[in-house]
Design an enzyme around this catalytic site. Structure first.
Site, PDB file in Angstrom:
ATOM      1  CG  HIS A 198     -46.502  27.286   5.353  1.00  0.00           C
ATOM      2  ND1 HIS A 198     -46.600  28.396   6.306  1.00  0.00           N
ATOM      3  CD2 HIS A 198     -45.355  27.453   4.765  1.00  0.00           C
ATOM      4  CE1 HIS A 198     -45.517  29.223   6.281  1.00  0.00           C
ATOM      5  NE2 HIS A 198     -44.551  28.278   5.440  1.00  0.00           N
ATOM      6  CD  GLU A 443     -29.373  21.391  -7.885  1.00  0.00           C
ATOM      7  OE1 GLU A 443     -30.113  20.989  -7.980  1.00  0.00           O
ATOM      8  OE2 GLU A 443     -28.826  21.796  -6.696  1.00  0.00           O
ATOM      9  CG  ASP A 467     -33.536  23.411  -8.498  1.00  0.00           C
ATOM     10  OD1 ASP A 467     -34.103  24.648  -8.553  1.00  0.00           O
ATOM     11  OD2 ASP A 467     -33.043  23.416  -6.708  1.00  0.00           O
ATOM     12  CB  CYS A 514     -31.611  13.362  -5.227  1.00  0.00           C
ATOM     13  SG  CYS A 514     -30.979  14.700  -5.630  1.00  0.00           S
TER      14      CYS A 514
HETATM   15  C1  PEP Z   1     -33.725  19.102  -7.125  1.00  0.00           C
HETATM   16  O1  PEP Z   1     -33.200  20.208  -7.169  1.00  0.00           O
HETATM   17  O2  PEP Z   1     -33.786  17.920  -7.604  1.00  0.00           O
HETATM   18  C2  PEP Z   1     -33.324  18.699  -5.836  1.00  0.00           C
HETATM   19  C3  PEP Z   1     -33.149  17.352  -5.345  1.00  0.00           C
HETATM   20  O3  PEP Z   1     -32.564  19.842  -4.752  1.00  0.00           O
HETATM   21  P1  PEP Z   1     -33.919  20.364  -3.917  1.00  0.00           P
HETATM   22  O4  PEP Z   1     -35.865  20.108  -4.284  1.00  0.00           O
HETATM   23  O5  PEP Z   1     -33.972  20.166  -2.544  1.00  0.00           O
HETATM   24  O6  PEP Z   1     -33.540  21.819  -4.434  1.00  0.00           O
HETATM   25 MG    MG Z   2     -32.214  21.591  -6.531  1.00  0.00          MG
END
Ligand code: PEP
Ligand code: MG
Length: 596
Positions: A198, A443, A467, A514
């Site tokens: 955290h 992902e 992911d 992303c």
């Molecule tokens: C990812 O998996 O790259 C993603 C943007 O989603 P999260 O990090 O929220 O799993």
């Molecule tokens: Mg993800």
């Protein structure tokens, strides 16, 4: 004293230079003594009232949280409140006093040690790290018992002079982190903690250089030692030589100057040297984050992680936020973005973001009932979210993004549920965007390898590299023991990324990235050279990525990225990547010459 270097885990970037201020751990020098029979009830009462005082302290901290405090902070403080109320902490130490005649401090430390040992045996690294929360709560009670409340010197940043105090501690609780606000401290170093602790999360959101997991930094470093934290490398230099100090000061100044300069790019469109326009979007967690997205000049929101509205609902009667509550959050985000598109990702819970930690039973949560799998198993909850998102689409451009799909039937079921949510709204005569665009996160490797299934059914794609790398390389993204295997340059990752980007482009379907790769300038040229036109990242990273884009020429990058993709050995990939970073367009060469 001779200079020495300590290595830990980098969790928050930048360089901090300053004198060490050690926060003593109360647990380290607790008095141990036995009490007499007639003192038992008074000692029990002493501990009880210390616990009550800490409860009160947490309530005050919670209610005094500034509006712009990182959203996670409130949730962390709630967790500490819950730990404090748990009989394991609120009752068992009282019984230790009654039965073993230990003094209050000793009884408390005994029970914390016992609980800590139990946590050490937990296999899940995320849960194991929560041991720190129990110790932090215990520390707080001890400090009340011993009358040694946390004291931080009043360091200020007078007239833009960087703060010069580096806090060194065994561990720091998120509540104590509040005292780092406003840049009053240069940075911090802790013995405990990992990428996912955290404290690390809060440090990143406060943008303070930090290094954690330093093992015994708090015993090796002495009060007032001169320290340099290299937050990018996770390294702390203790008592640096004047030469090293001068080098770091120069680097620090350069970084501060660069940051200031970057601010001027806010309104500049992200166009490469050869004239290709790139969209730069923001990743947000709560509607209030749209302010930072706008401030950074984002073209819209590329990822609104809606699960943060669902997490940390301790104390709420309803497990999920209601349709109206969600609608209001989505509406706020889209209104705040003033006509720029907002991509809302449907609930992505499970794995390292369990809705309810007590209910997590899966052995491999990252491979379990996560994200869309969970939503399809709870259709009423999912329909509620879909209706809320659709209703908000009447107030501005919204796109719907669905995480973790791998199968055609998952896409079909999701689209059917979106159709059903639309029909329910029509019957209620509530407005929404009939043409709302629906896209998928890519992902899971299976999704990247079976892309036509997605292209055929959806309007856009967004690659979640966090992911995608985790699942392709089979490494748990929250397990620090395999963190060194997390490599975006693995040939398999390079292949999947470039094939998704180029197949999407050929099919005329927009593709963005992303995951964290999109916000790290190390990878900007690689992604550009693969043909990526949309990047979505934390707002704080947007301007440095923009600068890299402005300095890039796709006609030069594309052939070089082909070389990176053709290479198979790590050394050849690294060499091709190095050349990619040094490619300079003729325009830039001329500009640099003119500046001289
Ligand atoms: C990812 O998996 O790259 C993603 C943007 O989603 P999260 O990090 O929220 O799993
Ligand atoms: Mg993800």
């Amino acid at each position: 004293m001779a200079s020495f270097t300590l290595h830990g885990i980098p969790v928050s970037q930048g360089i901090a230079i300053g004198r060490a201020h050690l926060l003593a751990a109360a647990a380290l020098d607790v008095k141990h003594y036995l009490i007499a029979d007639e003192q038992v009830e008074a000692e029990v009462e002493r501990l009880r009232s210390a616990i009550a005082a800490v409860h009160q302290e947490l309530l005050v901290i919670r209610s005094d949280l500034p509006k712009d405090a990182p959203p996670e902070l409130g949730a962390f403080i709630d967790v500490h409140g819950l730990i404090l109320s748990d009989p394991m902490l609120a009752e068992v130490p009282l019984n230790i006093i009654r039965h073993r005649y230990y003094n209050a401090e000793w009884a408390l430390v005994t029970q914390i040690d016992e609980l800590s040992a139990q946590f050490d045996e937990i296999e899940d690294p995320y849960l194991r790290e929560r041991k720190a929360d129990i110790q932090q709560v215990g520390e707080r009670v001890l400090k009340v018992l011993t009358g040694t409340a946390i004291t931080l010197p009043a360091a200020g940043t007078a007239d833009g002079v960087p703060a010069s105090i580096v806090v060194v501690a065994h561990d720091i609780s998120p509540a104590d982190m509040l005292q780092f606000r406003d840049g009053a401290f240069a940075g911090f170093v802790t013995d405990l903690g990992g990428q996912n602790s955290h404290t690390a999360i809060v440090a990143r959101s406060l943008d303070i250089p930090a290094a954690v997991g330093m093992n015994d930094a708090s015993t090796l470093i002495k009060q007032d030692d001169m320290l340099i934290i290299d937050g990018d490398a996770g390294v702390v230099i203790v008592d640096p030589s004047p030469l090293v100090l001068a080098q770091y000061r120069a680097r620090q100044e350069r970084m501060l100057r660069d940051r200031k300069k970057l601010g001027r790019l806010k309104k500049t469109p992200a166009i490469t040297q050869d004239g290709t326009e790139i969209k730069l979007l923001a990743n947000i967690e709560l509607p209030a984050d749209s302010a930072a997205a706008l401030e950074a000049g984002a073209n819209g929101v590329g990822l609104f992680r809606s699960e943060f509205l669902f997490l940390g609902r301790a104390g709420h009667l309803e497990k999920f936020p209601s349709e109206d509550e969600q609608f209001e959050s989505y509406r706020q985000a889209v209104v705040a973005m003033k006509g720029r598109p907002v991509t809302i990702r449907t609930l992505d819970v499970g794995a390292d973001k369990p809705l309810d930690e007590d209910e997590q039973t899966s052995l491999n949560p990252a491979l379990g009932l996560r994200a869309i799998r969970y939503c399809l198993s709870e259709p009423q909850m999912f329909l509620t979210q879909l209706r809320a998102i659709l209703r908000a689409s009447a107030f501005g451009p919204i796109k719907l993004l669905v995480p973790m799909m791998a199968h055609a039937f998952e896409i079909d079921q999701t689209l059917a549920l979106i159709g059903q949510a639309k029909e329910q709204l029509r019957q209620r005569k509530q407005k929404f965007d009939e043409q709302i665009l629906v896209g998928a996160m890519i992902e899971i490797p299976a999704a990247a390898l079976a892309l036509p299934i997605f292209i055929k059914r959806l309007d856009f794609l967004s690659i979640g590299t966090n992911d995608l790398i985790q699942y392709t390389l089979a490494i748990d993204r929250v397990d620090h023991e395999v963190a060194h295997l997390y490599n975006p340059l693995h040939p398999a990752i390079l292949y999947l990324l470039s094939s998704v980007i180029s197949m999407g482009r050929k099919a005329g379907i927009p593709v963005s990235v992303c995951g964290e790769m999109a916000g790290d300038v190390k990878w900007t040229r690689l992604l550009l050279g693969m043909g990526l036109l949309e990047f979505s990242m934390h707002p704080a990273q947007l301007l440095s990525v923009k600068q890299e884009i402005l300095n890039s020429d796709l006609t030069l990058l594309e052939p070089q990225v082909k070389k990176v993709l053709r290479a198979t050995e790590a050394s050849a990939i690294a060499a091709a990547m190095e050349q990619l970073q040094t490619l300079t367009s003729e325009v830039e060469v001329k500009l640099t010459a003119r500046r001289r």
